[in-house]
Design an enzyme around this catalytic site. Structure first.
Site, PDB file in Angstrom:
ATOM      1  N   ASP A  76       1.767   7.165  40.131  1.00 23.17           N
ATOM      2  CA  ASP A  76       0.834   6.599  39.073  1.00 23.17           C
ATOM      3  C   ASP A  76      -0.213   5.806  38.870  1.00 23.17           C
ATOM      4  O   ASP A  76      -0.753   5.319  38.125  1.00 23.17           O
ATOM      5  CB  ASP A  76       0.684   6.901  37.836  1.00 23.17           C
ATOM      6  CG  ASP A  76       1.889   7.939  37.885  1.00 23.17           C
ATOM      7  OD1 ASP A  76       1.909   9.083  38.537  1.00 23.17           O
ATOM      8  OD2 ASP A  76       2.826   8.668  36.596  1.00 23.17           O
ATOM      9  N   LYS A  88      -3.801   5.815  43.270  1.00 21.89           N
ATOM     10  CA  LYS A  88      -3.799   5.867  44.707  1.00 21.89           C
ATOM     11  C   LYS A  88      -4.668   7.346  44.293  1.00 21.89           C
ATOM     12  O   LYS A  88      -5.535   7.357  45.497  1.00 21.89           O
ATOM     13  CB  LYS A  88      -1.924   6.260  44.989  1.00 21.89           C
ATOM     14  CG  LYS A  88      -1.037   5.645  44.431  1.00 21.89           C
ATOM     15  CD  LYS A  88      -0.195   5.912  45.242  1.00 21.89           C
ATOM     16  CE  LYS A  88       0.142   7.310  45.035  1.00 21.89           C
ATOM     17  NZ  LYS A  88       0.595   6.686  43.341  1.00 21.89           N
ATOM     18  N   GLY A  89      -4.630   8.640  43.894  1.00 20.31           N
ATOM     19  CA  GLY A  89      -5.592   8.838  43.945  1.00 20.31           C
ATOM     20  C   GLY A  89      -6.924   8.883  44.578  1.00 20.31           C
ATOM     21  O   GLY A  89      -7.909   9.495  44.818  1.00 20.31           O
ATOM     22  N   GLY A  92       0.821  12.921  41.954  1.00 23.36           N
ATOM     23  CA  GLY A  92      -0.161  14.223  40.585  1.00 23.36           C
ATOM     24  C   GLY A  92      -1.138  13.070  40.574  1.00 23.36           C
ATOM     25  O   GLY A  92      -0.852  11.959  40.297  1.00 23.36           O
ATOM     26  N   HIS A  93      -1.996  13.458  41.343  1.00 22.83           N
ATOM     27  CA  HIS A  93      -3.554  12.267  41.478  1.00 22.83           C
ATOM     28  C   HIS A  93      -4.435  13.036  40.691  1.00 22.83           C
ATOM     29  O   HIS A  93      -5.119  13.785  41.702  1.00 22.83           O
ATOM     30  CB  HIS A  93      -3.280  12.577  43.268  1.00 22.83           C
ATOM     31  CG  HIS A  93      -2.235  11.814  44.017  1.00 22.83           C
ATOM     32  ND1 HIS A  93      -1.623  11.241  45.292  1.00 22.83           N
ATOM     33  CD2 HIS A  93      -0.759  11.546  43.701  1.00 22.83           C
ATOM     34  CE1 HIS A  93      -0.506  11.014  45.743  1.00 22.83           C
ATOM     35  NE2 HIS A  93      -0.352  10.297  44.525  1.00 22.83           N
ATOM     36  N   GLN A 131       4.250   8.691  45.216  1.00 21.05           N
ATOM     37  CA  GLN A 131       4.989   8.023  44.271  1.00 21.05           C
ATOM     38  C   GLN A 131       4.702   6.261  44.408  1.00 21.05           C
ATOM     39  O   GLN A 131       3.492   5.582  44.742  1.00 21.05           O
ATOM     40  CB  GLN A 131       6.406   8.589  44.775  1.00 21.05           C
ATOM     41  CG  GLN A 131       7.556   9.844  44.020  1.00 21.05           C
ATOM     42  CD  GLN A 131       6.697  10.423  44.919  1.00 21.05           C
ATOM     43  OE1 GLN A 131       6.702  10.488  46.615  1.00 21.05           O
ATOM     44  NE2 GLN A 131       5.704  11.827  44.558  1.00 21.05           N
ATOM     45  N   THR A 173       1.734  15.461  36.309  1.00 22.37           N
ATOM     46  CA  THR A 173       2.409  16.160  36.969  1.00 22.37           C
ATOM     47  C   THR A 173       2.995  16.983  35.559  1.00 22.37           C
ATOM     48  O   THR A 173       2.403  18.232  35.480  1.00 22.37           O
ATOM     49  CB  THR A 173       3.513  16.014  38.276  1.00 22.37           C
ATOM     50  OG1 THR A 173       1.942  15.407  38.426  1.00 22.37           O
ATOM     51  CG2 THR A 173       4.251  17.041  38.752  1.00 22.37           C
ATOM     52  N   LYS A 203      -7.102   0.307  36.424  1.00 23.72           N
ATOM     53  CA  LYS A 203      -7.516   0.026  35.284  1.00 23.72           C
ATOM     54  C   LYS A 203      -7.341  -1.949  34.900  1.00 23.72           C
ATOM     55  O   LYS A 203      -6.573  -1.692  33.728  1.00 23.72           O
ATOM     56  CB  LYS A 203      -5.405   0.296  34.779  1.00 23.72           C
ATOM     57  CG  LYS A 203      -5.729   2.012  35.089  1.00 23.72           C
ATOM     58  CD  LYS A 203      -4.758   2.971  35.002  1.00 23.72           C
ATOM     59  CE  LYS A 203      -5.005   4.127  34.219  1.00 23.72           C
ATOM     60  NZ  LYS A 203      -4.117   5.166  33.594  1.00 23.72           N
ATOM     61  N   ASP A 232      -9.275  -2.225  33.135  1.00 24.94           N
ATOM     62  CA  ASP A 232     -10.563  -2.028  32.148  1.00 24.94           C
ATOM     63  C   ASP A 232      -9.811  -1.681  30.327  1.00 24.94           C
ATOM     64  O   ASP A 232      -9.675  -2.198  29.700  1.00 24.94           O
ATOM     65  CB  ASP A 232     -11.371  -0.888  31.905  1.00 24.94           C
ATOM     66  CG  ASP A 232     -10.435   0.211  32.238  1.00 24.94           C
ATOM     67  OD1 ASP A 232     -10.290   0.502  33.918  1.00 24.94           O
ATOM     68  OD2 ASP A 232     -10.529   1.520  31.844  1.00 24.94           O
ATOM     69  N   SER A 291     -10.416  -1.566  39.768  1.00 24.56           N
ATOM     70  CA  SER A 291     -10.958  -0.287  39.401  1.00 24.56           C
ATOM     71  C   SER A 291     -11.376  -0.730  38.271  1.00 24.56           C
ATOM     72  O   SER A 291     -10.547  -0.902  37.155  1.00 24.56           O
ATOM     73  CB  SER A 291     -10.234   0.925  39.402  1.00 24.56           C
ATOM     74  OG  SER A 291     -10.472   2.010  39.442  1.00 24.56           O
TER      75      SER A 291
HETATM   76  P1  GDP Z   1      -2.097   8.380  41.378  1.00 22.06           P
HETATM   77  O1  GDP Z   1      -0.990   9.158  41.344  1.00 22.06           O
HETATM   78  O2  GDP Z   1      -2.285   6.825  41.756  1.00 22.06           O
HETATM   79  O3  GDP Z   1      -3.098   9.403  41.820  1.00 22.06           O
HETATM   80  O4  GDP Z   1      -2.045   8.325  39.463  1.00 22.06           O
HETATM   81  P2  GDP Z   1      -2.574   9.469  38.776  1.00 22.06           P
HETATM   82  O5  GDP Z   1      -3.814   9.814  38.661  1.00 22.06           O
HETATM   83  O6  GDP Z   1      -1.173   9.804  38.357  1.00 22.06           O
HETATM   84  O7  GDP Z   1      -2.732   8.074  37.250  1.00 22.06           O
HETATM   85  C1  GDP Z   1      -3.941   7.207  37.682  1.00 22.06           C
HETATM   86  C2  GDP Z   1      -4.440   7.633  35.982  1.00 22.06           C
HETATM   87  O8  GDP Z   1      -5.686   6.530  36.041  1.00 22.06           O
HETATM   88  C3  GDP Z   1      -5.647   8.906  36.011  1.00 22.06           C
HETATM   89  O9  GDP Z   1      -5.896   9.757  35.070  1.00 22.06           O
HETATM   90  C4  GDP Z   1      -6.524   8.349  36.810  1.00 22.06           C
HETATM   91  O10 GDP Z   1      -7.561   9.241  36.067  1.00 22.06           O
HETATM   92  C5  GDP Z   1      -6.716   7.140  35.626  1.00 22.06           C
HETATM   93  N1  GDP Z   1      -7.644   5.753  36.556  1.00 22.06           N
HETATM   94  C6  GDP Z   1      -7.650   5.350  37.673  1.00 22.06           C
HETATM   95  N2  GDP Z   1      -8.251   3.743  37.770  1.00 22.06           N
HETATM   96  C7  GDP Z   1      -8.536   4.085  36.438  1.00 22.06           C
HETATM   97  C8  GDP Z   1      -9.376   3.031  36.376  1.00 22.06           C
HETATM   98  O11 GDP Z   1      -9.624   1.425  36.512  1.00 22.06           O
HETATM   99  N3  GDP Z   1      -9.035   2.931  34.718  1.00 22.06           N
HETATM  100  C9  GDP Z   1      -9.236   3.860  34.293  1.00 22.06           C
HETATM  101  N4  GDP Z   1      -9.302   3.445  32.784  1.00 22.06           N
HETATM  102  N5  GDP Z   1      -8.580   5.116  34.004  1.00 22.06           N
HETATM  103  C10 GDP Z   1      -8.191   4.156  35.333  1.00 22.06           C
HETATM  104  P1  IMO Z   2       2.216  10.311  41.840  1.00 25.05           P
HETATM  105  O1  IMO Z   2       2.098  10.312  43.998  1.00 25.05           O
HETATM  106  C1  IMO Z   2       4.999   8.554  38.749  1.00 25.05           C
HETATM  107  C2  IMO Z   2       9.618   9.910  39.370  1.00 25.05           C
HETATM  108  C3  IMO Z   2       9.974  10.910  38.161  1.00 25.05           C
HETATM  109  C4  IMO Z   2      11.260  10.170  38.691  1.00 25.05           C
HETATM  110  C5  IMO Z   2      12.000  10.189  40.140  1.00 25.05           C
HETATM  111  C6  IMO Z   2      12.303  11.353  40.309  1.00 25.05           C
HETATM  112  O2  IMO Z   2       1.485  10.696  40.755  1.00 25.05           O
HETATM  113  O3  IMO Z   2       2.827   8.403  42.300  1.00 25.05           O
HETATM  114  P2  IMO Z   2      11.324  13.669  41.615  1.00 25.05           P
HETATM  115  O4  IMO Z   2      10.402  14.349  40.847  1.00 25.05           O
HETATM  116  O5  IMO Z   2      10.738  12.590  42.566  1.00 25.05           O
HETATM  117  O6  IMO Z   2      13.011  14.131  42.281  1.00 25.05           O
HETATM  118  O7  IMO Z   2      11.937  12.174  40.508  1.00 25.05           O
HETATM  119  O8  IMO Z   2      10.408   9.693  40.516  1.00 25.05           O
HETATM  120  N1  IMO Z   2       8.041  10.163  39.782  1.00 25.05           N
HETATM  121  C7  IMO Z   2       7.367   9.897  40.194  1.00 25.05           C
HETATM  122  N2  IMO Z   2       6.452   8.761  38.896  1.00 25.05           N
HETATM  123  N3  IMO Z   2       4.198   8.994  40.053  1.00 25.05           N
HETATM  124  C8  IMO Z   2       4.856   9.776  40.703  1.00 25.05           C
HETATM  125  O9  IMO Z   2       4.056  10.667  42.252  1.00 25.05           O
HETATM  126  C9  IMO Z   2       6.526  10.263  40.846  1.00 25.05           C
HETATM  127  N4  IMO Z   2       6.991  11.242  41.821  1.00 25.05           N
HETATM  128  C10 IMO Z   2       8.138  11.195  41.469  1.00 25.05           C
HETATM  129  O10 IMO Z   2       8.864  10.825  37.052  1.00 25.05           O
HETATM  130  O11 IMO Z   2      11.640   9.091  37.327  1.00 25.05           O
HETATM  131 MG    MG Z   3       0.341  10.293  40.336  1.00 25.01          MG
END
Ligand code: GDP
Ligand code: IMO
Ligand code: MG
Length: 429
Positions: free
Chosen positions: A13, A16-17, A40-41, A225, A301, A332, A334, A414
């Site tokens: 999280d 990356k997305g 969840g990206h 991840q 997710t 993040k 900000d 970012s």
């Molecule tokens: P990923 O799994 O690595 O793609 O990340 P996620 O999408 O799960 O979580 C990142 C969250 O941070 C999302 O809600 C993005 O919209 C948000 N985000 C990404 N970059 C920034 C940033 O620079 N500032 C803020 N405030 N939010 C961000």
């Molecule tokens: P993205 O790609 C954050 C965590 C779960 C749990 C552990 C194992 O959005 O960054 P699993 O279901 O993979 O067997 O769970 O890994 N986890 C994540 N945490 N972002 C993710 O993906 C994750 N995918 C799995 O919360 O701790």
């Molecule tokens: Mg994510």
């Protein structure tokens, strides 16, 4: 031509997305190489938010080819929903735009059931998985009991294998876990329906990527991840069931290591974690709550609240080493604006001893106390900074120290969720 890998350098999280979507503007192809819909990206474009779980984050750019590689585990129900969601937002999906590896393993309904039962059986020791069946699907892959997307082509053989496998899975569900067995026929029926739309998307994706390389295309490899969730290099057993590091791009996409030009490690300016397991810099105070609130730290997710803490440079150095990170993208920034003080963990202390290298034993890690360096906070950005020099001096000091501690440059910043809220100081292609 460039082959650029983007990986999470923390516990997932990291954003990356968003970074992949941003860089995809200049790319020709985006490849997912591991994980499944545990990911969840989130992409935010013009105020509209789209969360992707399986489809690569290049899909919003119509000239970008997307690939789901052999290393990914696919839940076809989720993939179909994702197609529908994208279509409802006006993005077209067709086999010209998206190719799926015939060797990618399928997440079957019994994998999801087993994930839940295994978590329940672990009680207090549960991993806190996403319960999406990821672990059980990878177990079957390695045990050579898995069903692959390409197995659907010869549906008679698929049925025979499914019946065999489900005999065993049902025995496991009922006799070991005391759960409720699953019927084969409804699963077969649903797989036959999926087969109809899926087959045109299947191919040898390694060949498709190789062709793009021969044509000198720019290719992004999108990790899911993060490094601390890697099954070898993370906080085992509180990890996911795949290798999340850059090396997995080679095995999970079918390319060789000599092809890789750059590895971008994505980090937040702080740290978050979802699920159980040690987290040395976790904050259990008002500052942690503020970061959670300002950063809207709830899982993309599962919607679970993410645990929040300070940036950990010990983990970051580890991530730079095991991934060969050439560039850091920090998101993040900000979210920390307005805090009086900001901290970075530079080392740990345990039993009077100091250590600045990653500790893989979770009990030792759990007993380690972070040693912090403290930095002055910065005010909210009044406008999008155009260069590092444009940023408040406090931000510049913070970034300089991150680079020193990580032993890698921060080449992207970012400052908000939207595609436009960035500061990029290099050209990746
Ligand atoms: P990923 O799994 O690595 O793609 O990340 P996620 O999408 O799960 O979580 C990142 C969250 O941070 C999302 O809600 C993005 O919209 C948000 N985000 C990404 N970059 C920034 C940033 O620079 N500032 C803020 N405030 N939010 C961000
Ligand atoms: P993205 O790609 C954050 C965590 C779960 C749990 C552990 C194992 O959005 O960054 P699993 O279901 O993979 O067997 O769970 O890994 N986890 C994540 N945490 N972002 C993710 O993906 C994750 N995918 C799995 O919360 O701790
Ligand atoms: Mg994510």
């Amino acid at each position: 031509m460039s082959n650029v890998i983007i990986v999470g350098a923390q516990w997932g999280d990291e954003g990356k997305g968003k970074i992949v979507d941003l860089l995809a503007e200049k790319a020709d192809m985006v490849v997912r190489f591991q994980g499944g819909n545990n990911a969840g990206h989130t992409l935010v474009v013009g105020g509209k938010k789209i969360v992707l779980h399986l489809i690569p984050s290049g899909i919003l750019h119509k000239n970008v080819a997307c690939i789901i590689g052999n290393g990914v585990v696919i839940d076809l129900d989720v993939l179909q929903q994702e197609f529908e969601n994208l279509t409802s937002h006006g993005y077209s999906i067709d086999p010209e735009r998206l190719r799926i590896s015939e060797n990618a393993h399928l997440i079957m309904p019994y994998h999801k059931v087993l994930d839940q039962l295994s978590e329940k059986q672990k009680g207090d020791q549960k991993i806190g998985t996403t319960c999406r069946g990821i672990g059980p699907a990878y177990i079957d892959k390695v045990a050579r009991d898995g069903l692959r997307a390409g197995d659907l082509i010869d549906f008679k053989s698929f049925e025979t294998r499914l019946r065999e496998v489900m005999n065993f899975k049902n025995a496991l569900i009922e006799k070991i876990y005391g759960g409720k067995t699953l019927e084969v026929d409804p699963i077969l029926k649903s797989m036959q329906q999926h087969r109809e739309w899926l087959l045109p998307y299947l191919c040898n994706t390694s060949v498709a990527i190789h062709k793009a390389q021969l044509q000198k295309k720019h290719i992004l490899f999108e990790g899911a991840q993060g490094t601390s969730l890697d099954v070898d290099h993370g906080t085992y057993p509180y990890v996911t069931s795949s290798n999340t590091v850059s090396g997995a791009a080679c095995t999970g996409a079918g390319i060789g290591p000599k092809d890789i030009d750059r590895v971008i490690g994505v980090i937040k300016a702080y740290t978050t974690r979802v699920g159980s397991g040690p987290f040395p810099t976790e904050l259990h105070d008002d500052i942690g709550d503020t970061i959670c609130k300002n950063g809207n730290e709830f899982g993309s997710t599962t919607g679970r609240q993410r645990r929040c803490g300070w940036l950990d440079a010990v983990f970051l150095r580890h991530a730079v080493r095991v991934n060969g990170i050439t560039d850091i993208a920090m998101t993040k920034l900000d979210v920390l604006s307005g805090l009086k003080e900001i901290k970075i963990c530079t080392a740990y202390e345990r039993n009077g001893e100091k250590s600045d290298t990653f500790i893989s034993d979770i009990n030792m890690l759990g007993a380690s106390k972070p040693i912090y360096e403290t930095f002055a906070g910065w005010p909210a950005f009044s406008a999008q900074p155009k260069s590092i020099e444009d940023c408040p001096t406090q931000v510049q000091h913070f970034l300089k120290r991150v680079e020193e501690l990580a032993e890698a440059p921060v080449t992207m910043l970012s400052t908000g969720p939207d595609r436009l809220e960035n500061l990029v100081s290099t050209s990746y292609f």
